[in-house]
Design a protein around this motif. Structure first.
Motif, short mmCIF file in Angstrom:
data_model
loop_
_atom_site.label_atom_id
_atom_site.label_comp_id
_atom_site.label_asym_id
_atom_site.label_seq_id
_atom_site.Cartn_x
_atom_site.Cartn_y
_atom_site.Cartn_z
N MET A 1 -17.70 -7.89 -71.26
CA MET A 1 -17.66 -7.85 -72.71
C MET A 1 -18.83 -7.01 -73.19
SD MET A 1 -17.94 -10.96 -75.47
CE MET A 1 -16.64 -11.82 -74.68
N GLY A 2 -18.58 -6.17 -74.17
CA GLY A 2 -19.62 -5.29 -74.69
C GLY A 2 -20.57 -6.01 -75.62
N ARG A 3 -21.59 -5.26 -76.02
CA ARG A 3 -22.62 -5.81 -76.89
C ARG A 3 -22.03 -6.25 -78.23
NH1 ARG A 3 -25.99 -2.36 -80.26
NH2 ARG A 3 -27.30 -3.76 -81.43
N ALA A 4 -21.14 -5.43 -78.79
CA ALA A 4 -20.52 -5.78 -80.08
C ALA A 4 -19.70 -7.06 -79.97
CB ALA A 4 -19.65 -4.63 -80.57
N GLY A 5 -18.98 -7.20 -78.85
CA GLY A 5 -18.18 -8.42 -78.65
C GLY A 5 -19.04 -9.65 -78.56
N LYS A 6 -20.16 -9.55 -77.84
CA LYS A 6 -21.10 -10.66 -77.70
C LYS A 6 -21.70 -11.03 -79.05
CE LYS A 6 -23.93 -13.42 -75.37
NZ LYS A 6 -23.73 -14.78 -75.79
N GLU A 7 -22.10 -10.00 -79.81
CA GLU A 7 -22.69 -10.25 -81.13
C GLU A 7 -21.67 -10.89 -82.07
OE1 GLU A 7 -24.54 -6.78 -82.73
OE2 GLU A 7 -26.01 -6.67 -81.11
N GLU A 9 -19.19 -12.83 -81.19
CA GLU A 9 -19.07 -14.24 -80.78
C GLU A 9 -20.25 -15.05 -81.31
OE1 GLU A 9 -18.55 -14.97 -76.64
OE2 GLU A 9 -16.65 -13.91 -76.56
N ASP A 10 -21.47 -14.50 -81.19
CA ASP A 10 -22.66 -15.22 -81.67
C ASP A 10 -22.58 -15.47 -83.16
OD1 ASP A 10 -23.64 -15.17 -79.10
OD2 ASP A 10 -25.07 -13.53 -79.46
N LYS A 14 -22.33 -19.11 -85.13
CA LYS A 14 -23.30 -19.50 -86.16
C LYS A 14 -22.60 -19.84 -87.47
CE LYS A 14 -27.23 -17.10 -84.19
NZ LYS A 14 -28.21 -16.03 -84.30
N VAL A 15 -21.61 -19.03 -87.84
CA VAL A 15 -20.86 -19.30 -89.07
C VAL A 15 -20.13 -20.63 -88.95
CG1 VAL A 15 -18.89 -18.54 -90.46
CG2 VAL A 15 -20.63 -16.89 -89.77
N SER A 16 -19.53 -20.87 -87.79
CA SER A 16 -18.82 -22.13 -87.57
C SER A 16 -19.77 -23.33 -87.66
CB SER A 16 -18.15 -22.10 -86.20
OG SER A 16 -17.52 -23.31 -85.94
N ASP A 17 -20.96 -23.21 -87.03
CA ASP A 17 -21.94 -24.29 -87.08
C ASP A 17 -22.41 -24.55 -88.51
OD1 ASP A 17 -21.74 -24.51 -84.34
OD2 ASP A 17 -23.63 -23.46 -83.92
N LEU A 18 -22.66 -23.47 -89.24
CA LEU A 18 -23.13 -23.61 -90.63
C LEU A 18 -22.03 -24.23 -91.50
CD1 LEU A 18 -25.04 -20.25 -91.00
CD2 LEU A 18 -26.05 -22.51 -90.82
N THR A 19 -20.82 -23.84 -91.27
CA THR A 19 -19.71 -24.41 -92.04
C THR A 19 -19.60 -25.91 -91.78
OG1 THR A 19 -18.53 -22.31 -91.90
CG2 THR A 19 -17.23 -24.24 -92.44
N LYS A 20 -19.77 -26.31 -90.53
CA LYS A 20 -19.73 -27.74 -90.19
C LYS A 20 -20.86 -28.49 -90.89
CE LYS A 20 -17.60 -27.19 -85.65
NZ LYS A 20 -17.83 -27.22 -84.20
N LEU A 63 -23.65 -8.42 -89.69
CA LEU A 63 -22.36 -7.91 -90.15
C LEU A 63 -22.46 -6.42 -90.44
CD1 LEU A 63 -19.43 -8.45 -90.93
CD2 LEU A 63 -20.24 -9.03 -93.23
N ALA A 64 -23.53 -6.00 -91.10
CA ALA A 64 -23.72 -4.58 -91.38
C ALA A 64 -23.84 -3.78 -90.09
CB ALA A 64 -24.95 -4.38 -92.26
#
Length: 113
Positions: A1-7, A9-10, A14-20, A63-64
């Motif tokens: 998996m490339g760097r963009a894919g890893k980022e 996922e990260d 984080k968005v999922s954790d914050l939403t919870k 995101l940017a």
């Protein structure tokens, strides 16, 4: 998996954790029979923690960065497509030249007198 894919996922994690976290705060607020100052203070602390996590996650920057990477990859793909088209036209041109040439050489050249 490339760097963009890893980022990606990260950031998604984080968005999922914050939403919870925010959902838990909202659930606790909805379950309060009366507004208790102590419970309200606890929820405010949880909200500040969630806000701090959002700030620390630097989601806007990530995101940017991901959008910039996507644009770079799209530009590169478009460049390669253009280059492939150019090379295909060049190959077709060479094939046409090869077809136009005679099959053999009919002029004899003497190399020695």
């Amino acid at each position: 998996m490339g760097r963009a894919g890893k980022e990606t996922e990260d950031v998604s994690k984080k968005v999922s954790d914050l939403t919870k976290d925010v959902q838990n705060i909202l659930t606790e607020l909805g379950n309060l029979p009366q507004i208790d100052d102590e419970e309200l203070e606890k929820l405010e602390v949880e909200l500040r923690k969630a806000e701090r996590k959002v700030s620390e996650a630097k989601l806007d920057e990530k995101l940017a960065d991901l959008k910039n990477q996507q644009k770079s990859q799209t530009d590169l793909i478009n460049f390669y497509k253009t280059e492939i088209d150019r090379l295909q036209k060049e190959v077709e041109n060479v094939e046409q030249i090869a077809k136009a040439l005679p099959d053999g050489c009919f002029k004899r050249v003497e190399l020695e007198p």
